[in-house]
Motif scaffolding. Structure first.
Motif, short mmCIF file in Angstrom:
data_model
loop_
_atom_site.label_atom_id
_atom_site.label_comp_id
_atom_site.label_asym_id
_atom_site.label_seq_id
_atom_site.Cartn_x
_atom_site.Cartn_y
_atom_site.Cartn_z
N LEU A 297 0.69 -1.64 -0.05
CA LEU A 297 -0.46 0.43 -0.19
C LEU A 297 0.57 0.78 -0.01
O LEU A 297 0.55 2.07 -0.72
CB LEU A 297 -0.76 0.00 1.20
N ALA A 298 1.86 1.18 0.87
CA ALA A 298 2.89 2.60 0.83
C ALA A 298 3.67 2.37 -0.49
O ALA A 298 3.37 3.87 -1.03
CB ALA A 298 3.71 2.65 2.05
N MET A 299 4.33 1.03 -0.87
CA MET A 299 4.96 1.47 -2.16
C MET A 299 4.07 2.21 -3.73
O MET A 299 4.62 3.24 -3.32
CB MET A 299 5.83 0.55 -2.34
N ILE A 300 2.79 1.60 -3.65
CA ILE A 300 2.11 2.09 -4.96
C ILE A 300 2.14 3.73 -4.07
O ILE A 300 2.10 4.21 -5.13
CB ILE A 300 1.31 1.43 -4.18
N TYR A 301 1.24 4.57 -3.49
CA TYR A 301 1.22 5.90 -3.14
C TYR A 301 1.99 6.74 -2.80
O TYR A 301 2.03 7.27 -3.81
CB TYR A 301 0.21 5.75 -1.85
N GLN A 302 3.04 5.96 -2.59
CA GLN A 302 5.04 6.42 -2.17
C GLN A 302 4.99 7.05 -3.60
O GLN A 302 5.19 8.01 -3.89
CB GLN A 302 5.42 5.85 -1.81
N GLU A 303 4.95 5.67 -4.71
CA GLU A 303 5.45 6.32 -5.73
C GLU A 303 4.19 6.42 -6.85
O GLU A 303 4.70 7.82 -7.95
CB GLU A 303 5.81 5.01 -6.93
N PHE A 304 3.58 6.60 -6.71
CA PHE A 304 2.26 7.30 -7.79
C PHE A 304 2.19 8.85 -6.74
O PHE A 304 2.57 9.81 -7.71
CB PHE A 304 1.28 7.06 -7.09
N ILE A 305 2.76 9.19 -5.86
CA ILE A 305 2.11 10.57 -5.46
C ILE A 305 3.93 11.05 -6.05
O ILE A 305 3.87 12.52 -6.89
CB ILE A 305 2.18 11.03 -3.97
N ALA A 306 4.85 10.55 -5.78
CA ALA A 306 5.93 10.96 -5.78
C ALA A 306 6.11 11.40 -7.53
O ALA A 306 6.53 12.37 -8.24
CB ALA A 306 7.06 9.67 -6.70
N GLN A 307 5.60 10.44 -8.39
CA GLN A 307 5.39 10.75 -9.93
C GLN A 307 4.53 11.74 -10.54
O GLN A 307 5.03 12.80 -10.89
CB GLN A 307 5.17 9.74 -11.03
N MET A 308 2.99 12.14 -9.71
CA MET A 308 2.77 12.97 -10.25
C MET A 308 2.86 14.59 -9.90
O MET A 308 3.16 15.35 -10.43
CB MET A 308 0.92 13.10 -9.51
N ARG A 309 4.13 14.51 -8.40
CA ARG A 309 4.97 15.72 -8.53
C ARG A 309 5.50 16.60 -9.32
O ARG A 309 5.66 17.23 -9.46
CB ARG A 309 5.08 15.06 -6.48
N ALA A 310 6.09 15.10 -9.51
CA ALA A 310 7.41 15.13 -11.29
C ALA A 310 6.55 15.74 -11.94
O ALA A 310 7.63 16.76 -12.74
CB ALA A 310 8.50 14.44 -10.95
N ARG A 311 5.85 15.41 -12.25
CA ARG A 311 5.09 15.51 -14.12
C ARG A 311 4.45 16.98 -13.37
O ARG A 311 4.49 17.73 -14.29
CB ARG A 311 3.90 14.35 -13.98
N ASN A 312 3.68 17.31 -12.46
CA ASN A 312 3.31 18.80 -12.54
C ASN A 312 2.30 18.61 -11.33
O ASN A 312 1.65 18.59 -10.60
CB ASN A 312 2.36 19.27 -13.48
N SER A 313 3.88 19.76 -10.27
CA SER A 313 3.11 19.88 -8.40
C SER A 313 1.80 20.49 -8.39
O SER A 313 1.40 20.01 -7.44
CB SER A 313 4.23 20.42 -8.11
N GLU A 314 1.80 21.92 -9.01
CA GLU A 314 0.64 22.59 -8.86
C GLU A 314 -0.77 21.78 -9.03
O GLU A 314 -1.52 22.23 -8.45
CB GLU A 314 1.56 23.49 -9.85
N ALA A 315 -1.08 20.68 -10.52
CA ALA A 315 -1.67 20.72 -11.03
C ALA A 315 -2.29 19.30 -10.34
O ALA A 315 -3.47 19.10 -9.63
CB ALA A 315 -0.97 19.76 -12.38
N PHE A 316 -0.96 18.70 -9.54
CA PHE A 316 -1.06 17.71 -9.04
C PHE A 316 -1.84 17.92 -7.27
O PHE A 316 -2.92 17.37 -6.66
CB PHE A 316 -0.15 16.85 -8.83
N VAL A 317 -1.44 18.47 -6.32
CA VAL A 317 -1.61 19.45 -5.36
C VAL A 317 -3.65 19.81 -5.73
O VAL A 317 -3.82 20.39 -4.81
CB VAL A 317 -0.80 20.73 -5.31
N GLU A 318 -3.65 20.49 -6.72
CA GLU A 318 -4.90 21.12 -6.93
C GLU A 318 -5.92 20.29 -7.40
O GLU A 318 -7.09 20.66 -7.32
CB GLU A 318 -4.28 22.14 -7.79
N ASN A 319 -6.29 19.12 -7.69
CA ASN A 319 -6.63 18.70 -8.25
C ASN A 319 -6.87 16.97 -8.40
O ASN A 319 -7.80 16.55 -8.36
CB ASN A 319 -6.17 18.34 -9.87
N CYS A 320 -5.75 16.42 -6.93
CA CYS A 320 -5.75 15.05 -6.60
C CYS A 320 -5.82 15.27 -5.42
O CYS A 320 -5.03 16.20 -4.98
CB CYS A 320 -4.56 14.22 -7.33
#
Length: 614
Positions: free
Chosen positions: A181-204
């Motif tokens: 559980l932790a690995m999946i969400y740790q990687e998901f959050i890291a990938q989305m922040r690296a992709r577009n931190s502002e959009a991730f915080v706003e939309n997810c």
């Protein structure tokens, strides 16, 4: 000697044998006598030789049929025919087809064609293993969280297909499900922040209910998170903001009061209406005093002593029981009941029913002048509940035995409500887009109440936004609140709790709401919720009921995979669902120590260190 072309020479190394029989979806391959070693060297790589659990490539023209070895024997199962019997010393593999590779090297699950007797079977090269296990196609984003358990190759899981789905993670204690559980969400959050931190915080948004305070470490999941460490043991814990509605929201109040839909919830609606009118008045305290004075005049002229006593008891819950000097107040001082005439008399000789102006001078009536609305939201709500109940009984609209349990539930929970909820205006739950609600120090009753209340609130709020944003609700140790076998609450309230989460998991996808559940007891969880998951990570399970629930919920797991579940090593799981073409056995990468949830097993060698040993 004529040299073989490179391709033929390489394929001769990879050749396993030839198809000797095809019966339905079962394929039998006679293994060449020189393929009995455990490992082979091919093109600079060490390949594991053919064995139970490995994949084979059966060539039929330009099509590669991919099969999985389910068993092997010295003869074909169920067949005594000499025509089918292998040569002495040759192994026969029982293979189940799982899919095929097209000419472009894309893998598709399912059976398109069956092989012919005589078709050659080959080991899968590293390239083909990757093609079979490839779940992410460019430009999709992948989560690098696992390796194939048999071959040890890296496998990425697709963000789209996994994270925008309902996920179920099951496994006994110590099987590695918390790390998954932790690995999946740790990687998901890291990938989305690296992709577009502002959009991730706003939309997810991500909301995790943590029943054992495992995910509260600073860097677990992400450093950018809001952790609410709740406690009902003292007043030092965090408080969850209830937002603008607070304790004026009928859904929140109904959940806190365990209110039934048909009688108690309508009563609470009337209570909130009365409270809103009082607060909107120029002087809320004087407005309530006027209501109480009117009620006292109605009560003291009644002739039904049982109803009078009941209503007076409600009034005592509202009126102050001490004067300004701290002396106790006898609310009924000067009033005397006469059964023969069924009425009260004042000062020994004046009947109240005939002289109603006398009520103004009674201690009961005068005490109203000392009443003040409390600043505390839950205390104020309970007072308005009693005021509304008095009005309802006077109007013969409600009966005590139907309504009182809801008020008593609020009273019994009021200390806990003050400790874990904040009704202050202007506060928001999501100060960060990742929120962890830690429930390890919360009593059992509030452990069931808080996730229900928050999940329903954020779900309803998200529905009003529409499907342009996402909300992932994670329930760790989900059997705590999604069990059908709970005996600590009424049947109707248990049904309401389960129906709420069932609605979220059945309808949430349309609104961008996705649920992840993790549990060591899948058999305890509502079958509706278990079966609605799109993707499953199944770690080691031993209990027969748990295995049966998995077999019924995940119908596309094959027999060999299902039988391996009780013997899976720690950290290894069966991944199956819409994000993949077929079930895969994955070894989930372990997180670094500082990123792991607090789920380690206590070691006695640490608890009782040896004397004199460094």
């Amino acid at each position: 000697m004529i040299a073989l072309p490179d391709r033929l020479q390489k394929e001769s190394v990879l050749r396993v044998g030839a198809v000797s029989a095809v019966t339905g979806r079962k394929v039998f391959v006679s293994v060449d006598t020189d393929k009995n070693l455990s490992e082979l060297f091919y093109d600079g790589d060490v390949l594991r030789n053919i064995a139970v659990g490995s994949y084979v490539d059966i060539r039929k023209g330009f099509l590669s049929l991919i099969g999985r070895v389910e068993g092997e024997n010295a003869h074909i199962e169920g067949e005594d025919s000499e025509d089918w019997a292998p040569q002495p010393g040759r192994r026969t593999l029982a293979i189940s087809l799982v899919g095929f590779l097209d000419r472009e090297g894309r893998f598709f699950g399912g059976t398109k064609e069956l092989p012919l007797v005589g078709n050659e079977a080959f080991l899968l090269t590293k390239e083909k293993v990757h093609q079979v296990h490839c779940l992410v196609s460019p430009p999709s984003v992948g989560l690098d969280v696992a390796k194939s358990e048999y071959e040890g190759y890296d496998i990425a899981l697709p963000v789209d297909g996994l994270m925008n789905s309902h996920i179920a993670i099951f496994g006994n204690t110590g099987s590695g499900k918390s790390n998954t559980l932790a690995m999946i969400y740790q990687e998901f959050i890291a990938q989305m922040r690296a992709r577009n931190s502002e959009a991730f915080v706003e939309n997810c948004k991500i909301l995790l209910f943590d029943f054992n305070n495992e995910f509260t470490r600073d860097n677990c999941l992400t450093a950018h998170k809001q952790v609410y460490e709740l406690t009902t043991r003292n007043d030092n814990g965090a408080q969850i903001p209830l937002g603008a509605g607070g304790l004026s929201d009928i859904e929140i109040v109904s959940i806190l009061a365990d209110a039934t839909d048909k009688t108690q919830k309508p009563f609470l609606k009337r209570t909130l209406v009365k409270q809103d009118r009082a607060i909107a008045a120029n002087s809320p305290t004087n407005y309530v005093r006027g209501i109480l004075q009117r009620q006292i005049k109605s009560i003291l002229v009644m002739s039904d002593k049982l109803r009078i006593d009941l209503l007076l008891d409600y009034l005592r819950q509202v009126l102050p029981d001490e004067d300004a000097l701290g002396a106790p107040i006898n609310h009924m001082e000067g009033l005397e009941w006469f059964s023969n005439s069924a009425q009260y008399r004042v000062n020994g000789n004046l009947w109240i029913r005939d002289n109603q102006d006398l009520i103004d001078n009674t201690v009961l009536y005068q005490t109203v002048g000392q009443f003040n609305l409390p600043d505390d939201a839950i205390s104020s709500l309970i007072i308005f509940c009693y005021i509304q109940l008095i009005d309802d009984v006077l109007a013969s609209r409600a009966q005590n035995e139907h309504i009182a349990p809801a008020i008593n539930k609020l009273k019994s929970k009021q200390a806990d409500i003050r400790r874990v909820f904040s009704t202050a205006h202007g506060q928001e739950l999501f100060t960060e887009n990742v929120v962890v609600v830690a429930l390890g120090n919360v009593n059992l009753e509030m452990k069931k109440t808080i996730p229900l209340l928050l999940a329903k609130k954020v779900y309803e709020d998200h529905k009003r936004i529409g499907g342009t944003r996402s909300l992932n609700i994670i329930i760790d140790e989900a059997h705590n609140i999604l069990s059908r076998d709970s005996f600590r609450e009424s049947e109707s309230w248990k049904d309401y709790r389960l129906e709420t989460f069932e609605e979220i998991i059945k309808e949430g996808r349309k609104f961008g709401v996705f649920v992840t559940i993790s549990s060591q007891r899948p058999s305890d969880i509502s079958a509706t919720i278990t079966s609605q998951a799109h993707n499953y990570f199944i770690h080691r399970l031993i209990n027969e009921r748990d295995l049966q629930s998995i077999a019924s919920a995940v119908s596309y797991i094959d027999r060999l995979t299902e039988e391996s579940i009780p013997t899976l090593p720690t950290g290894t799981c069966i991944f199956s669902g819409v994000a993949g073409q077929m079930p895969l056995k994955l070894a989930i990468r372990p997180l670094e120590k500082q990123l792991q949830p607090r789920s380690d097993t206590t070691k006695f060698q640490d608890l009782v260190p040896a004397i004199g040993v460094d």
